[in-house]
Design an enzyme around this catalytic site. Structure first.
Site, PDB file in Angstrom:
ATOM      1  N   ARG A  13      20.038 -26.200 -36.507  1.00  0.00           N
ATOM      2  CA  ARG A  13      21.653 -25.722 -36.728  1.00  0.00           C
ATOM      3  C   ARG A  13      21.768 -24.490 -35.908  1.00  0.00           C
ATOM      4  O   ARG A  13      23.004 -24.434 -35.435  1.00  0.00           O
ATOM      5  CB  ARG A  13      21.726 -25.602 -37.978  1.00  0.00           C
ATOM      6  CG  ARG A  13      21.043 -24.690 -38.950  1.00  0.00           C
ATOM      7  CD  ARG A  13      21.626 -24.536 -40.317  1.00  0.00           C
ATOM      8  NE  ARG A  13      20.563 -23.953 -41.049  1.00  0.00           N
ATOM      9  CZ  ARG A  13      21.205 -23.124 -42.401  1.00  0.00           C
ATOM     10  NH1 ARG A  13      22.351 -23.172 -42.793  1.00  0.00           N
ATOM     11  NH2 ARG A  13      20.192 -22.458 -42.654  1.00  0.00           N
ATOM     12  N   SER A  40      26.749 -21.915 -42.811  1.00  0.00           N
ATOM     13  CA  SER A  40      25.641 -22.877 -42.615  1.00  0.00           C
ATOM     14  C   SER A  40      25.664 -23.660 -41.321  1.00  0.00           C
ATOM     15  O   SER A  40      24.772 -24.051 -41.021  1.00  0.00           O
ATOM     16  CB  SER A  40      26.278 -23.941 -43.765  1.00  0.00           C
ATOM     17  OG  SER A  40      26.174 -23.528 -45.051  1.00  0.00           O
ATOM     18  N   GLU A  61      37.741 -32.139 -44.933  1.00  0.00           N
ATOM     19  CA  GLU A  61      37.113 -32.574 -43.877  1.00  0.00           C
ATOM     20  C   GLU A  61      38.069 -33.904 -43.128  1.00  0.00           C
ATOM     21  O   GLU A  61      37.955 -33.502 -42.027  1.00  0.00           O
ATOM     22  CB  GLU A  61      35.564 -33.076 -44.165  1.00  0.00           C
ATOM     23  CG  GLU A  61      34.721 -32.256 -44.732  1.00  0.00           C
ATOM     24  CD  GLU A  61      34.622 -31.712 -45.890  1.00  0.00           C
ATOM     25  OE1 GLU A  61      35.463 -32.078 -46.688  1.00  0.00           O
ATOM     26  OE2 GLU A  61      33.631 -30.972 -46.274  1.00  0.00           O
ATOM     27  N   PHE A  86      29.015 -35.130 -45.479  1.00  0.00           N
ATOM     28  CA  PHE A  86      30.618 -34.820 -45.458  1.00  0.00           C
ATOM     29  C   PHE A  86      31.452 -35.260 -44.481  1.00  0.00           C
ATOM     30  O   PHE A  86      32.325 -35.823 -44.501  1.00  0.00           O
ATOM     31  CB  PHE A  86      31.110 -33.531 -46.014  1.00  0.00           C
ATOM     32  CG  PHE A  86      30.135 -33.064 -47.355  1.00  0.00           C
ATOM     33  CD1 PHE A  86      29.821 -33.793 -48.264  1.00  0.00           C
ATOM     34  CD2 PHE A  86      29.834 -31.892 -47.433  1.00  0.00           C
ATOM     35  CE1 PHE A  86      29.283 -33.698 -49.379  1.00  0.00           C
ATOM     36  CE2 PHE A  86      29.314 -31.272 -48.695  1.00  0.00           C
ATOM     37  CZ  PHE A  86      28.796 -32.323 -49.595  1.00  0.00           C
ATOM     38  N   ARG A 170      18.373 -28.315 -41.582  1.00  0.00           N
ATOM     39  CA  ARG A 170      18.454 -26.975 -42.232  1.00  0.00           C
ATOM     40  C   ARG A 170      17.049 -26.355 -42.162  1.00  0.00           C
ATOM     41  O   ARG A 170      17.272 -24.929 -41.975  1.00  0.00           O
ATOM     42  CB  ARG A 170      18.954 -27.061 -43.579  1.00  0.00           C
ATOM     43  CG  ARG A 170      18.960 -25.560 -44.508  1.00  0.00           C
ATOM     44  CD  ARG A 170      19.202 -26.176 -46.036  1.00  0.00           C
ATOM     45  NE  ARG A 170      19.138 -24.755 -46.820  1.00  0.00           N
ATOM     46  CZ  ARG A 170      19.304 -24.944 -48.150  1.00  0.00           C
ATOM     47  NH1 ARG A 170      19.133 -26.018 -48.587  1.00  0.00           N
ATOM     48  NH2 ARG A 170      19.605 -23.742 -48.784  1.00  0.00           N
TER      49      ARG A 170
END
Length: 316
Positions: A13, A40, A61, A86, A170
Site C-alpha cells: 500500500r 491507511s 464509499e 468496502f 497491509r
C-alpha cells in the site's frame, strides 16, 4: 535458479502512495479521493503536495465512487481509495454502473486485501474481490507482488485510459522486483524451469520463489511466473510455460471461486489440458491472526506450494 534479494520489507500500500505522488507530479489531471482512510491508503504525501486535488469523502464509499465518475467525465483521472472489502462489495452497483458501464476513467485503489490484513478478521479481510472485479466488463485487474511493482503499476494505471482495479496489502512484505516500468497485461517470468509451472499473484509471488528454491534442491526446476495483471490475462505466457513443463500450480491469496486458478484452468481446458493444482483460500472466510499464522493455516505458504508442485508432477 535466479536469486531474488529481499531489499527490505515494505507494505505494498505504501508503494501505491509513492506511485500516486509520482503520477500526480507528472499529470495535473490526477485527483485522489478516499473514504476517511488517507493514512491507511498512504495518500498523505499526495494530499500534502496537492491539497486542492485531494478529496476526503468520509465513510461513504458509494458516494465517493459516484463523485469520481463525475470527475472522470469532466476530464480528471480519479483514484479512489478504501479497504478492498468496502470498495468492491459495499459499492458494487456503483462500480458496475458508473465506472464500468459508463466506461469512466476511474482507478480503484484497494488496500488491506486478502487474509494478510491479519488481526482485523473476516469483516475486513476479503478473499472475493478479484472475482467481483474480474466479472465486470472493461475492468482491468492488477495485483502487484511487492512495493516496487505496486509503485510502477500505479504509474501505469494512471496512464491507462479506462477502469482499473489495483489490489494491495497491509503487511510489510519482501521488496525484490526491479524498478522498471510496469506493462499492463504482461506476466513476468521470474525463473525458467522445465518440470513445473508455478503461477502466482500478489504476496504469493515471493512464496512461490521460496518454494522454487526448495524444489531446486530436490532436482525439480520450476518456471515461476508473476501474474501481476489478472485481467487481461497474458495467455501467451501461460500457455508457453505449461506447454514446456506439462503441469501447473496456481497460488493466490484469494478464494477459488472466480480467482486466478479458475482463470488459468479455463485457458488450459480450451487450449492445452494439463494437470493443475491450486493454492488458495478454498471457500472460506478469513479469521483473526498474524499474517504468517493465517498463511500457514490456509495453506498459502512456500511449503504448501512445493507440496502441490510435487503432487502435480506425479500426475503428468
Amino acid at each position: 535458479m535466479k536469486k531474488y534479494t529481499d531489499r527490505g520489507k515494505k507494505d505494498t500500500r505504501s508503494g501505491f502512495g509513492t506511485g500516486l505522488l509520482e503520477a500526480g507530479k507528472a499529470d495535473s489531471r490526477i485527483v485522489a479521493l478516499t473514504a476517511d482512510l488517507k493514512g491507511s491508503l498512504k495518500m498523505g504525501d499526495f494530499a500534502n503536495e496537492f491539497p486542492e486535488r485531494y478529496f476526503e469523502c468520509g465513510i461513504a464509499e458509494a458516494n465517493m465512487v459516484g463523485v469520481a465518475a463525475g470527475m472522470a467525465i469532466a476530464g480528471k483521472i480519479p483514484f479512489v481509495g478504501s479497504f478492498a472489502e468496502f470498495v468492491t462489495g459495499r459499492v458494487y452497483d456503483q462500480v458496475r454502473m458508473e465506472v464500468c458501464y459508463g466506461k469512466t476513467n476511474v482507478k480503484i485503489a484497494s488496500s488491506h486485501a486478502g487474509i494478510t490484513l491479519g488481526e482485523d478478521g473476516a469483516t475486513h479481510q476479503t478473499m472475493e474481490d478479484i472475482a467481483l472485479m474480474r466479472a465486470l466488463p472493461g475492468m482491468v485487474v492488477i495485483n502487484p507482488c511487492d512495493w516496487t511493482q505496486t509503485k510502477q503499476a500505479t504509474i501505469a494505471a494512471a496512464k491507462y485510459e479506462g477502469p482499473v482495479y489495483l489490489r494491495f496489502g497491509r503487511p510489510k512484505w519482501p521488496d525484490f522486483m526491479p524498478d522498471e516500468p510496469f506493462e499492463i497485461g504482461k506476466s513476468y517470468v521470474l525463473n525458467e524451469g522445465k518440470d513445473i509451472s508455478i503461477f502466482a499473484t500478489g504476496h504469493m509471488v515471493w512464496e512461490a520463489l521460496q518454494a522454487a528454491e526448495v524444489l531446486e534442491s530436490e532436482g525439480i526446476c520450476a518456471d515461476v511466473i508473476d501474474v501481476a495483471t489478472i485481467k487481461p490475462l497474458d495467455t501467451k505466457t501461460v500457455l508457453a510455460s505449461v506447454m514446456k513443463t506439462g503441469a501447473a500450480v496456481v497460488a493466490e491469496e484469494h478464494n477459488m471461486a472466480g480467482g486466478l486458478g479458475e482463470l488459468i484452468a479455463g485457458v488450459l481446458a480450451v487450449s492445452s489440458p494439463k494437470p493443475i493444482e491450486f493454492i488458495n483460500g478454498k471457500d472460506l472466510f478469513g479469521q483473526s491472526g498474524t499474517p504468517d499464522e493465517l498463511l500457514k493455516a490456509y495453506g498459502l505458504d512456500a511449503a504448501h506450494i512445493a507440496d502441490a508442485a510435487r503432487k502435480v508432477i506425479n500426475r503428468k
